[in-house]
Write a protein that holds these residues in place. Structure first.
Motif: not given
Length: 219
Positions: A16-21, A25-31, A40-44
């Protein structure tokens, strides 16, 4: 629990693109965390994982291109000891048993708080498991879908919505496959995924659920 000197390296998967983005952002803000990559896909994920270093894999339980069982089997071939923490909108003893059977280290509900998510990541990174009993409904044999601000139908992929519509119009798997140019086996796989996502046991329950929740009007 002691915070590790080095940030916990997290690899993220959600279709889910909106949830993923938002989660990126949330994870990137955590020290205490470092987001290594997101997919966004299992294959990737499978194609790129050998080039990544990860302490925790944070994975959506339901992605459209591969089953959780198949994805985890592929992951274990690459990183057999990296803990997997599942993200899901579903709660219930059956979901918990399924995740435990998969061999994952735990799961976190998508409507959990940021503090709960960080605790879950730290727990599995440290070698512990994260299965909260409070995630279970009172009727522990029933699976339910949490809906903080997301309609139930938004849990389904576009293809699953198409198939749900045709199921509710009483088309068989073979007929659905013919209409959508899919094999009967592929339709059956989508059908099973829809049942799991909506927390019902059979097609009758699925149609009843769709009617009771007004999904047919939204589709």
């Amino acid at each position: 629990m002691d915070i590790q000197a080095q940030p916990i390296r997290v690899v993220l998967l959600d279709d889910h693109e909106i949830f993923l983005k938002g989660l990126e952002k949330l994870l990137g803000q955590q020290p205490i965390l470092r987001l290594e990559a997101s997919f966004s896909t299992g294959k990737m994920l499978i194609e790129t994982l050998p080039q990544l270093q990860a302490d925790v894999l944070l994975l959506d339980l339901q992605v459209p291109d591969i089953t959780a069982e198949e994805l985890l089997a592929q992951i274990k071939k690459i990183y057999p000891k990296v803990p997997v923490l599942y993200l899901t909108m579903m709660r219930g003893s059956r979901i918990m048993r399924r995740i435990e059977k998969l061999g994952a280290s735990g799961y976190i509900l998508k409507d959990a708080s940021v503090a709960q998510l960080l605790t879950a990541i730290q727990c599995v990174a440290a070698g512990d498991t994260y299965f909260l009993e409070e995630s279970l409904p009172k009727d522990e044999d029933k699976n339910t879908v949490t809906q903080p601000s997301v309609r139930v139908v938004e849990l389904l992929s576009k293809r699953e919505i198409e198939i749900l519509t045709l199921i509710c119009q009483e088309y068989s798997s073979a007929e659905i496959g013919e209409k959508l140019f899919l094999s009967t086996g592929t339709v059956d796989t989508h059908r099973r995924n829809i049942l799991v996502k909506l927390g019902v046991n059979n097609t009758v329950g699925l149609v009843k659920f769709a009617i009771q929740n007004g999904l047919l009007n939204e589709i």
